[in-house]
Scaffold this motif. Structure first.
Motif, mmCIF file in Angstrom:
data_model
loop_
_atom_site.group_PDB
_atom_site.id
_atom_site.type_symbol
_atom_site.label_atom_id
_atom_site.label_comp_id
_atom_site.label_asym_id
_atom_site.label_seq_id
_atom_site.Cartn_x
_atom_site.Cartn_y
_atom_site.Cartn_z
ATOM 1 N N TRP A 1 0.833 -1.203 0.000
ATOM 2 C CA TRP A 1 0.000 0.000 0.000
ATOM 3 C C TRP A 1 0.867 1.252 0.000
ATOM 4 O O TRP A 1 1.952 1.285 0.592
ATOM 5 C CB TRP A 1 -0.915 0.018 1.218
ATOM 6 N N LYS A 2 0.334 2.304 -0.628
ATOM 7 C CA LYS A 2 1.030 3.578 -0.671
ATOM 8 C C LYS A 2 0.561 4.471 0.481
ATOM 9 O O LYS A 2 -0.437 4.192 1.151
ATOM 10 C CB LYS A 2 0.799 4.252 -2.025
ATOM 11 N N ALA A 3 1.291 5.577 0.670
ATOM 12 C CA ALA A 3 1.060 6.446 1.829
ATOM 13 C C ALA A 3 -0.390 6.913 1.986
ATOM 14 O O ALA A 3 -0.936 6.851 3.098
ATOM 15 C CB ALA A 3 2.018 7.633 1.768
ATOM 16 N N PRO A 4 -1.066 7.379 0.913
ATOM 17 C CA PRO A 4 -2.458 7.832 1.115
ATOM 18 C C PRO A 4 -3.388 6.725 1.601
ATOM 19 O O PRO A 4 -4.271 6.973 2.436
ATOM 20 C CB PRO A 4 -2.871 8.317 -0.291
ATOM 21 N N GLN A 5 -3.204 5.490 1.088
ATOM 22 C CA GLN A 5 -4.048 4.372 1.537
ATOM 23 C C GLN A 5 -3.840 4.108 3.027
ATOM 24 O O GLN A 5 -4.793 3.856 3.768
ATOM 25 C CB GLN A 5 -3.715 3.102 0.747
ATOM 26 N N ILE B 1 -1.574 15.330 1.849
ATOM 27 C CA ILE B 1 -0.576 16.242 1.274
ATOM 28 C C ILE B 1 0.782 15.540 1.199
ATOM 29 O O ILE B 1 1.386 15.448 0.134
ATOM 30 C CB ILE B 1 -0.442 17.531 2.117
ATOM 31 N N ARG B 2 1.232 15.049 2.348
ATOM 32 C CA ARG B 2 2.518 14.339 2.378
ATOM 33 C C ARG B 2 2.597 13.486 3.651
ATOM 34 O O ARG B 2 1.765 13.633 4.552
ATOM 35 C CB ARG B 2 3.690 15.326 2.348
ATOM 36 N N ALA B 3 3.600 12.630 3.673
ATOM 37 C CA ALA B 3 3.848 11.823 4.870
ATOM 38 C C ALA B 3 5.269 12.079 5.356
ATOM 39 O O ALA B 3 6.206 12.124 4.558
ATOM 40 C CB ALA B 3 3.684 10.335 4.551
ATOM 41 N N GLU B 4 5.409 12.282 6.660
ATOM 42 C CA GLU B 4 6.736 12.387 7.269
ATOM 43 C C GLU B 4 7.060 11.000 7.827
ATOM 44 O O GLU B 4 6.301 10.458 8.629
ATOM 45 C CB GLU B 4 6.732 13.438 8.366
ATOM 46 N N VAL B 5 8.182 10.436 7.372
ATOM 47 C CA VAL B 5 8.489 9.033 7.672
ATOM 48 C C VAL B 5 9.839 8.919 8.384
ATOM 49 O O VAL B 5 10.852 9.461 7.926
ATOM 50 C CB VAL B 5 8.533 8.187 6.381
ATOM 51 N N ILE B 6 9.821 8.205 9.503
ATOM 52 C CA ILE B 6 11.067 7.861 10.201
ATOM 53 C C ILE B 6 11.183 6.353 10.222
ATOM 54 O O ILE B 6 10.237 5.654 10.585
ATOM 55 C CB ILE B 6 11.073 8.392 11.657
ATOM 56 N N GLY C 1 18.971 14.613 9.678
ATOM 57 C CA GLY C 1 18.536 14.571 8.277
ATOM 58 C C GLY C 1 17.972 13.222 7.866
ATOM 59 O O GLY C 1 17.987 12.855 6.695
ATOM 60 N N LYS C 2 17.444 12.486 8.840
ATOM 61 C CA LYS C 2 16.937 11.139 8.559
ATOM 62 C C LYS C 2 15.411 11.071 8.478
ATOM 63 O O LYS C 2 14.848 9.982 8.401
ATOM 64 C CB LYS C 2 17.431 10.162 9.643
ATOM 65 N N LEU C 3 14.745 12.220 8.556
ATOM 66 C CA LEU C 3 13.290 12.215 8.428
ATOM 67 C C LEU C 3 12.931 12.390 6.953
ATOM 68 O O LEU C 3 13.342 13.364 6.315
ATOM 69 C CB LEU C 3 12.665 13.334 9.265
ATOM 70 N N GLY C 4 12.197 11.419 6.407
ATOM 71 C CA GLY C 4 11.843 11.451 4.987
ATOM 72 C C GLY C 4 10.528 12.166 4.751
ATOM 73 O O GLY C 4 9.567 11.973 5.506
ATOM 74 N N ILE C 5 10.474 13.006 3.731
ATOM 75 C CA ILE C 5 9.230 13.656 3.315
ATOM 76 C C ILE C 5 8.766 12.933 2.053
ATOM 77 O O ILE C 5 9.427 12.994 1.017
ATOM 78 C CB ILE C 5 9.437 15.158 3.024
ATOM 79 N N GLY D 1 7.020 -1.251 9.828
ATOM 80 C CA GLY D 1 7.752 -0.601 10.913
ATOM 81 C C GLY D 1 7.980 0.884 10.717
ATOM 82 O O GLY D 1 8.537 1.545 11.608
ATOM 83 N N ASP D 2 7.561 1.451 9.577
ATOM 84 C CA ASP D 2 7.689 2.898 9.364
ATOM 85 C C ASP D 2 6.929 3.654 10.450
ATOM 86 O O ASP D 2 5.790 3.286 10.791
ATOM 87 C CB ASP D 2 7.104 3.309 8.007
ATOM 88 N N ILE D 3 7.555 4.708 10.978
ATOM 89 C CA ILE D 3 6.862 5.583 11.919
ATOM 90 C C ILE D 3 6.380 6.778 11.114
ATOM 91 O O ILE D 3 7.173 7.513 10.531
ATOM 92 C CB ILE D 3 7.806 5.996 13.077
ATOM 93 N N MET D 4 5.068 6.948 11.050
ATOM 94 C CA MET D 4 4.437 7.876 10.088
ATOM 95 C C MET D 4 3.761 9.057 10.794
ATOM 96 O O MET D 4 3.179 8.909 11.868
ATOM 97 C CB MET D 4 3.373 7.143 9.269
ATOM 98 N N HIS D 5 3.843 10.205 10.116
ATOM 99 C CA HIS D 5 3.036 11.361 10.518
ATOM 100 C C HIS D 5 2.471 11.941 9.220
ATOM 101 O O HIS D 5 3.236 12.318 8.324
ATOM 102 C CB HIS D 5 3.875 12.407 11.262
ATOM 103 N N PHE D 6 1.157 11.986 9.117
ATOM 104 C CA PHE D 6 0.521 12.414 7.879
ATOM 105 C C PHE D 6 0.101 13.884 7.945
ATOM 106 O O PHE D 6 -0.477 14.336 8.930
ATOM 107 C CB PHE D 6 -0.713 11.550 7.587
ATOM 108 N N ARG D 7 0.399 14.609 6.857
ATOM 109 C CA ARG D 7 -0.076 15.977 6.701
ATOM 110 C C ARG D 7 -1.240 15.942 5.714
ATOM 111 O O ARG D 7 -1.107 15.346 4.629
ATOM 112 C CB ARG D 7 1.039 16.884 6.157
ATOM 113 N N PHE D 8 -2.340 16.570 6.093
ATOM 114 C CA PHE D 8 -3.517 16.516 5.211
ATOM 115 C C PHE D 8 -4.316 17.806 5.324
ATOM 116 O O PHE D 8 -4.122 18.593 6.263
ATOM 117 C CB PHE D 8 -4.408 15.317 5.552
ATOM 118 N N ASN D 9 -5.182 18.049 4.365
ATOM 119 C CA ASN D 9 -6.024 19.237 4.367
ATOM 120 C C ASN D 9 -7.389 18.848 3.789
ATOM 121 O O ASN D 9 -7.472 18.307 2.701
ATOM 122 C CB ASN D 9 -5.387 20.335 3.511
ATOM 123 N N VAL D 10 -8.440 19.071 4.561
ATOM 124 C CA VAL D 10 -9.778 18.737 4.078
ATOM 125 C C VAL D 10 -10.586 20.030 3.956
ATOM 126 O O VAL D 10 -10.688 20.784 4.898
ATOM 127 C CB VAL D 10 -10.488 17.760 5.047
#
Length: 366
Positions: free
Chosen positions: A302-306, A320-325, A343-347, A357-366
């Protein structure tokens, strides 16, 4: 996303004993067939050491692991496809599950009778396979005659389904399970999925052995492994009565001491839950904050939006995007701030394929 596995097997093979170890919902374990009249359902947690380690860093209010549902289904006998024993009820219960945990008796015990009088896990396996195959054939034959008429009138979807039904019918009549059939096109795969065939479900064979065989298995379990290998199925060796003893111990330390004495790194129950989870191609991403460290279940690939949609549909709609550690980076650097500084946080954008095991933080706008 719920995961439901059905524990199946002939009477007196240890299904309810293993279920008791898996769940706090206690099924009656007794030495006579059909002691499990109604399916017992337990919601159990998926063991994940990563959550505990993250909690030691984040100090959250709570830890929320992933869960799965285990259903202990009434024992099956020869003739269940025709309604013998509790056949119809059994087959209805199993149709509602996502995967099958098939328990096979691989131990000798004169005090526990076997419904067929002797210990033979391959024969037992074949009895259940045959009953499920017969029920699937009944489903297919009833549907095939109807869909052939619709296809003859020029309906494209019916034509696709007829092809799927005929492919399944051919293998089932050879005494094979529907899961051996693979379809190339998405249309065929969708038609196959919508049939909800019993023998199309993924299966994990659990060899219930005596304590002495808990680590290495025995001649019975090795025979099962050979047959399962030919099917492309997985096998887990577990000593049900021993697991019951482990489950009865109160402290983590006592349980570990018991496992060390047996030469086991992890309990059979933990291994069983993890295998059941992986059986359905499921993985876990994690959210970590002061309120909670939580595991979320998603389908591999699955991809980030799913995955964002697993938390809330609005997250997927307004992604909008996912911040991934990466988990290892979080553990190595010891905090989200330190990960950012290194510099290890992925956008990541909409095409990012989430990794276990990805630690995710999602940015979104509704």
């Amino acid at each position: 996303m719920s995961l439901k596995c059905g524990i199946v097997g002939l009477p007196n093979v240890g299904k309810s004993t293993i279920f008791n170890c898996l769940s706090s919902a206690k099924a009656q374990a007794a030495n006579f067939p059909f002691c499990t009249i109604e399916p017992n359902v337990g919601v159990i947690t998926v063991p994940d050491e990563r959550l505990t380690k993250l909690a030691e860093i984040v100090h959250p209010g709570r830890i929320v692991p992933a869960t799965c549902e285990i259903v202990d289904i009434a024992g099956l006998v020869k003739g269940a496809s025709k309604g013998e024993g509790l056949g119809n009820k059994f087959l209805g219960n199993i149709r509602e599950t996502d995967a099958i945990i098939h328990v096979l008796r691989c131990f000798d015990d004169d005090n526990i009778t076997h419904v067929d009088g002797s210990i033979d896990p391959i024969r037992d396996k074949e009895i259940i396979d045959t009953e499920l195959q017969l029920k699937d054939l009944e489903t297919i034959e009833g549907r095939l005659s109807r869909q052939q008429k619709v296809a003859a009138a020029g309906n494209k979807e019916a034509k696709i389904e007829v092809g799927v039904l005929e492919a399944y019918k051919e293998v089932l009549e050879q005494g094979k399970n529907a899961r051996v059939v693979e379809f190339d096109s998405k249309e065929e795969q969708d038609a196959a999925r919508n049939l909800f065939l019993l023998t199309a479900k993924p299966v994990l064979y659990v060899c219930n052995v005596d304590e002495a065989s808990a680590k290495t298995g025995n001649d019975y379990s090795r025979r099962v492994e050979e047959v399962a290998k030919a099917e492309g199925a997985e096998v887990l060796v577990i000593a049900g009565k021993t697991e019951e003893d482990i489950a009865s111990l109160e402290t983590y330390e006592d349980k570990q001491m018991f496992l060390d004495e047996l030469g086991l790194e992890e309990s059979g129950v933990n291994r069983l839950i993890k295998k059941a989870y992986a059986l359905l191609n499921l993985e876990t991403f994690i959210t970590a904050g002061e309120m909670e460290v939580k595991a979320w279940t998603y389908h591999k690939g699955w991809k980030a939006p799913q995955c964002a949609g697993v938390i809330h549909t609005d997250f997927e709609k307004g992604f909008i995007r996912a911040e991934v550690i990466k988990y290892d980076d979080y553990i190595k650097y010891g905090s989200e701030a330190a990960v950012r500084e290194a510099g290890k946080l992925g956008i990541e954008g909409k095409d990012y394929v989430v990794q276990d095991g990805d630690i995710m933080h999602f940015r979104f706008n509704v």
